[in-house]
Structures are given as structure tokens and as C-alpha cells.
Write an enzyme that holds these catalytic residues in place. Structure first.
Site, PDB file in Angstrom:
ATOM      1  CG  HIS A 211      42.868  45.091  42.688  1.00  0.00           C
ATOM      2  ND1 HIS A 211      41.909  45.485  41.794  1.00  0.00           N
ATOM      3  CD2 HIS A 211      43.469  46.232  43.098  1.00  0.00           C
ATOM      4  CE1 HIS A 211      41.943  46.805  41.663  1.00  0.00           C
ATOM      5  NE2 HIS A 211      42.878  47.277  42.451  1.00  0.00           N
TER       6      HIS A 211
ATOM      7  CG  ASP B 198      39.260  44.419  40.208  1.00  0.00           C
ATOM      8  OD1 ASP B 198      40.423  44.610  39.782  1.00  0.00           O
ATOM      9  OD2 ASP B 198      39.021  43.900  41.296  1.00  0.00           O
ATOM     10  CG  HIS B 199      43.353  48.322  37.431  1.00  0.00           C
ATOM     11  ND1 HIS B 199      43.165  48.667  38.735  1.00  0.00           N
ATOM     12  CD2 HIS B 199      44.671  48.072  37.305  1.00  0.00           C
ATOM     13  CE1 HIS B 199      44.326  48.626  39.367  1.00  0.00           C
ATOM     14  NE2 HIS B 199      45.260  48.264  38.523  1.00  0.00           N
TER      15      HIS B 199
END
Ligand code: BG6
Length: 500
Positions: free
Chosen positions: A257, A194-195
Site C-alpha cells: 500500500h 492492492d485495495h
């Protein structure tokens, strides 16, 4: 402002062991925009072992020179020739097509050859699947067939698998993907990205909360009135209609996110700074989120879709989007967390495409002072700016300068930009690639978290499939703050969104 560089205290930076990074989707958009620039950043900061190599994989035919030329285009134009050449010397290409099992045998030979050249290192392998999720299972099956996922066992060499979201599209598909993965690799080998977790400002939430005495005593229902999390984008769907029409905003942003940020803001303190302890607390928090009231969904979740305005196309006019699409490009939700810390404190989350500003922020709004000498005043708030203009600000009441005793808001602000170039934050992907090489799972998502997240959102997605008029899809003007219904969600509680 000048900031003195204090001696580093807690600092976990270590150099990763040698490895070969095998990048599926090596000719794709993510590789060009994010992965090669991030790898280059690691290279120039001496965070890649001298013998580590990068093998781009894709279906397209490339010889080594044409692939390196492609990679060269992705590197920052300001980079020196020496640095570029040294980096490109690490890069090679292997054609790999899941429809052609032989191509995976050839990939195996290519990797064995790299091992031979660098013997005894590099020997570890990081497989990064920067490809559409529909190709995950065929590629993993081919890697397994060719014996490329087996950890040799006689030493500490590892095989890691890095996957990009989406991890399924609802509870059932996520469980099926997980079952497939567990058949081929151990959970310890999987790194789910999950950047947002790689962003410096998101990681800073933990340090802010747990390394300072100032915040934790007030970080609860006694002092906090409510919390807002906003991820607003100015971009529309761009060229991703094929994916987005199937996904929509709730799957694309909330299930991952926004929920991850919420978990970091609201979780209990972990007993120690370790991946396991942090995961346990995040999971407990996500499981403590109250289920949405699917019989009165509109009181808790609002969905919207951008319409043409200010010279910008509406979502339904975008290439590849159905003219009758009911895909949401905006969502706002009110959540309750059933823990002693958060009883009675609403968490408001919103995210949307084609909004007025690009801004990701977390705002904790404090309760009014119980006894004020100065009449009504605005509540204090703490704003964590995730991006852009990363930093944080504490908004307090203070006396305005001048002869009269007048109160006004005083922001105590800190901007990462003021630290100067020297402390330039690495890109989120650089951080995550490094951690996957270091076998550090702290910033990755585990399967139980994904299951819990889908358990929360799948009923909402199913309710939205009901006749559309039951839960309206509110249009909002492109370039605006989102639909009026999102403002009403807070107005009903006597609150308002922080302006974008
Ligand atoms: C991705 C979503 O995960 O995050 C995109 O798929 C979105 O739709 C992007 O645009 C936002 O990321 P960032 O880092 O630009 O805020």
C-alpha cells in the site's frame, strides 16, 4: 457548501460483459465484509450485466437457501427488498475443497449449467481467491486440472484470476509464487489486488497531478522540501494474529500500500493513460528508490511494537501472539529516490497499528519562499487525505483578518463529503471487481512491481532477523503517535511529522 455538478468530461465508465464470478472464500470474512456489499453496490448501479452470476465456493456444506441467507446478512440493512431479492437471485453456492478433486468437477458442471441457462452468455469467468495464500496454489492447480482456467479461444471469452495480497513474503517466495502462476495462466489473466489502488482518493493522485497545470511545475526538488506518507490505524491485530505474527507491518503495509501510493505521487508522467504506460512509470520509480543502508539501518528505518496503555492490551498480550514476539506493528522509513526530479528530497513513510487516530494522508511540504518580506513563516503544504474524511487541502500563508498586518495559515480545503450522497464513492473493492471484469489492469499490481518491491524490503527484513538488540524494536504506548524513535528520524533532519 454546494458544489455544482460539472458535465462529466473524461469518463471511462463502461458496462462489463456478462460473466460468472466464482468466489473462493465465499463464506469468509472478506466476502462478508467487503465483497458481497461491493457486488451489491455494482448490482444496484446497473454495473453488473443482467445475466452475470455469482458462485460462492467454500469447504463448508451449504444448500442454496442457506448460502443465500448468509449473503443476505452481508447486504446493507437499508437496501430495498426488491433490490436484495434481485441480487440474491444471481447468487448460488458450490462446495469446493482442494482436498477433493471431484468437488472441482462438480463446480465445472455447475458453471456449465449456468452457461447453458444463459446461453450465449454469460461465458466469461472471474475466479476470486479470497482465501489464505497457503491455499492459492492447491486451488489454482485444481482449477487447472478441471480445465476451468483454459480460455476457450474460439471467441473472446476470458478466464481471469483475482488474487489478494500477500504475494509471497520475500523475494524468493514471491518469485516461486509467480513461477507457479505463470505455469497455469498468462500474466494478462492475473489481477493482483492492492485495495489501496481502488480508493478514489488514491486514483485522484493521477488526475490531480496530470490534469492540472498548477501542480506539475512545482512537483519536484526545486519546490518540494520533503514528502510524508502516513497510514495510521487505531485497530490492533484483532483476530489476525496467525497471519500477522508471520507478516508484521513492513510486509503487511509498506511493501504494497505505502509503496504504491509513493509510486503514484513520485512517478514521471506516463505518455498516455493506459495500464501499460502507468505500470512502466511506477516500476521505473520503484526501481529508482535507493537501497536501504543495511549497515546503518536505524538511520533509515525504525520499527516498533505497541505496548499496553490506556486500557488497551499490548501486542504481546493479544490472543494468538507469542509473549516474546518481535513482530513489528509500526514502521517508519526515510527513502531517497535517485531521479533528477527527486534528488535530495527525502520521502518519509510511516504506518502502525493501535495509533491515536485512523488517518491515511500524503503530505507534500514545500520549500520556504526564497525571498520573504515577512520573516520566518511555516512552509506551504499540500495534504491529500486518503481516508477518512477524504479530500485535500492546500495550506498557505495569508493575511489574518483585522487592522494589523498579521500572517497566518490559510487552508484551502476540499472534502469529497461536500459533494453529497449522489456522488458517494464506490467501495475500493467495487471499483476493482468492475475493472477485473472490464479487463482493465490499470489499478492492479504486476509481477515486476512486486519483484522490485521485495528487492527493496527483503534486505531490511533479513537485517531485522539479526540479534534483536542490533536494531531495536521500540515499544510505543497503544493509542499514541508511535515510538519516539520515529519522531527522531525526522528531528535529525530538522523536520517533524504532520500531527496524526
Ligand atoms: C490490509 C492489511 O491490507 O489493509 C490490514 O492487511 C490493514 O492489516 C488494512 O488493516 C488497512 O486497510 P484500510 O483500507 O482499512 O486502510
Amino acid at each position: 457548501m454546494t458544489v455544482k455538478h460539472a458535465p462529466a468530461r473524461f469518463c471511462l465508465e463502461v458496462s462489463p460483459a456478462p460473466c460468472v464470478l466464482v468466489l473462493f472464500g465465499g463464506t469468509g470474512d472478506l466476502a462478508r465484509r467487503k465483497l458481497f456489499p461491493s457486488l451489491f453496490q455494482l448490482h444496484t448501479r446497473d454495473l453488473l450485466h443482467a445475466t452475470s452470476r455469482i458462485v460462492g465456493c467454500g469447504r463448508t456444506r451449504h444448500d442454496q437457501a442457506s448460502f443465500r441467507a448468509l449473503v443476505a446478512e452481508a447486504l446493507p440493512p437499508s437496501a430495498s427488498t426488491d433490490a436484495r431479492e434481485a441480487f440474491l437471485a444471481r447468487v448460488s453456492y458450490a462446495q469446493a475443497d482442494e482436498a477433493d478433486p471431484d468437488s472441482f468437477s462438480r463446480l465445472g458442471l455447475h458453471l456449465a449449467e449456468l452457461d447453458r441457462i444463459e446461453t450465449p452468455a454469460p461465458f466469461n469467468r472471474l475466479y476470486y481467491l479470497a482465501i489464505p495464500p497457503s491455499s492459492y496454489q492447491p486451488i489454482i492447480a485444481r482449477l487447472a486440472e478441471a480445465g476451468l482456467l483454459e480460455e476457450p479461444g474460439h471467441d473472446s471469452a476470458w478466464r481471469h484470476l483475482l488474487l489478494e495480497k500477500p504475494f509471497g513474503s520475500d523475494s524468493a517466495s514471491a518469485a516461486a509464487l509467480d513461477a507457479f502462476l505463470q505455469r497455469h495462466v498468462h500474466e494478462e489473466q492475473i489481477f493482483r489486488i492492492d485495495h489501496y489502488l481502488g480508493k478514489d482518493t488514491v486514483q485522484n493522485i493521477l488526475i490531480l497531478r496530470f490534469a492540472n497545470i498548477l501542480f506539475e511545475p512545482v512537483w519536484n526538488r526545486a519546490c518540494i522540501d520533503h514528502v510524508q506518507i502516513t497510514v495510521a490505524e487505531t485497530l490492533g491485530v484483532e483476530h489476525r494474529a496467525g497471519y500477522y505474527e508471520q507478516s508484521g507491518l513492513l510486509r503487511d503495509m509498506f511493501q504494497n500500500h505505502l509503496l504504491e501510493m509513493l509510486a503514484l505521487v513520485a512517478m514521471e508522467p506516463p505518455a498516455e493513460f493506459s495500464a501499460d504506460a502507468i505500470h512502466r512509470e511506477k516500476l521505473a520509480l520503484i526501481r529508482a528508490i535507493r537501497a536501504f543502508p543495511c549497515d546503518a539501518l536505524e538511520s533509515a528505518v525504525v520499527r516498533g511494537q505497541y505496548a499496553a496503555a490506556h486500557g488497551m492490551a499490548g501486542y504481546r498480550d493479544e490472543p494468538g501472539v507469542s509473549p516474546n514476539s518481535t513482530t513489528e506493528t509500526f514502521a517508519a522509513a526515510k527513502l531517497w529516490i535517485d531521479t533528477p526530479r527527486w534528488q535530495g528530497v527525502p520521502f518519509y513513510l510511516r504506518s502502525g497499528k493501535r495509533l491515536a487516530e485512523k488517518a491515511s494522508t500524503i503530505t507534500l511540504v514545500f520549500k520556504p519562499s526564497p525571498h520573504t518580506l515577512f520573516g520566518a513563516c511555516d512552509p506551504d503544504s499540500l495534504v491529500l487525505k486518503v481516508q477518512p474524511d477524504e479530500g485535500m487541502s492546500l495550506h498557505l500563508q495569508a493575511k489574518r483578518p483585522g487592522p494589523k498586518l498579521c500572517m497566518g495559515e490559510l487552508p484551502l480545503a476540499f472534502r469529497y463529503a461536500d459533494l453529497g450522497d449522489e456522488l458517494d464513492a464506490p467501495d475500493a473493492y467495487a471499483r476493482l471487481l468492475l475493472d477485473a471484469m472490464l479487463h482493465d489492469h490499470t489499478l492492479f499490481v504486476r509481477n515486476e512491481t512486486i519483484t522490485a518491491a521485495w528487492q527493496l524490503f527483503t534486505p531490511v527484513l533479513e537485517s531485522w532477523r539479526d540479534p534483536a538488540d542490533r536494531y531495536p524494536l521500540h515499544p510505543y504506548a497503544a493509542g499514541s503517535d508511535g515510538p519516539a524513535a520515529a519522531a527522531e528520524l525526522l528531528a535529525r533532519d530538522g523536520r517533524a511529522w504532520r500531527p496524526l
